[in-house]
Motif scaffolding. Sequence first.
Motif, PDB file in Angstrom:
ATOM      1  N   ALA A 128       2.252   4.776   3.616  1.00  0.00           N
ATOM      2  CA  ALA A 128       3.037   5.506   2.839  1.00  0.00           C
ATOM      3  C   ALA A 128       4.255   5.949   3.312  1.00  0.00           C
TER       4      ALA A 128
ATOM      5  N   PHE B  29       0.808  -1.509   0.135  1.00  0.00           N
ATOM      6  CA  PHE B  29      -0.005  -0.244  -0.276  1.00  0.00           C
ATOM      7  C   PHE B  29       0.536   1.688  -0.225  1.00  0.00           C
ATOM      8  N   GLY B  30       2.360   0.841   0.577  1.00  0.00           N
ATOM      9  CA  GLY B  30       3.004   2.610  -0.170  1.00  0.00           C
ATOM     10  C   GLY B  30       3.826   2.495  -0.771  1.00  0.00           C
TER      11      GLY B  30
ATOM     12  N   ARG C  64      -3.612   4.100   2.443  1.00  0.00           N
ATOM     13  CA  ARG C  64      -1.738   4.306   1.494  1.00  0.00           C
ATOM     14  C   ARG C  64      -1.296   4.946   2.266  1.00  0.00           C
TER      15      ARG C  64
ATOM     16  N   GLU D 252      -4.060   1.630  -8.352  1.00  0.00           N
ATOM     17  CA  GLU D 252      -4.859   1.709  -7.760  1.00  0.00           C
ATOM     18  C   GLU D 252      -5.924  -0.068  -7.596  1.00  0.00           C
TER      19      GLU D 252
END
Length: 208
Positions: free
Chosen positions: A206, A178-179, A202, A184
Amino acid sequence: MCPKLPLLLVFFLYYAITSLGSDPDPVQDFCIPSTGVAACKNSSAATVEDLVFSGIKFPGKFSETGLAATSVNVNIFPGLNTLGMSFVRADFEVGGINMPHFHPRATEIAFVLEGKIYSGFVDTENRIFAKVIEKGEVMVFPKGLLHFQMNVGDMPATILGSFDSQNPGLVRIPNAVFGSGIEEKLLEKAFGLNSKEIAKLRKRFAPH
């Protein structure tokens, strides 16, 4: 074709792959990197201070997951250069976790110094090998396999980990997924999440 050639080729490929997949054997006793130069310091100029690291006497800074991990790899402790090993100290608050992650270049062996840790890994057949290990016990995590830890005791816990690489690498699964900027739409299909949920994850994972 000689009937032994295919067998010899298999052995050759096996040893080539396994040797390339590990840190190379050193060709001298030690190799302290010279400052700003891609070469070893002259051994006569090396001192015991080059081979001692004092940065894990105490716990590091705790994250929001209740983990304080201090790595001792070649980037932190140059004395490890060419020696094919590294170390980590991991301290856990009560309920603290070491999120699912893996080391692409090393097998890890973890020793519980204090506390009780739910610890385990998942193999390539998706089987889980996990149990609570206590003070004085050791568990091994094979190279490249996803593993995790959680303090399940009623007091802080500490683990000492050793790796068979001077720079084992670290890939945290949530951060990697997710980072990292993966498209998407792919994440939506892979995890059954909507765009709002992905945006929240995210933001959390991140890079800082």
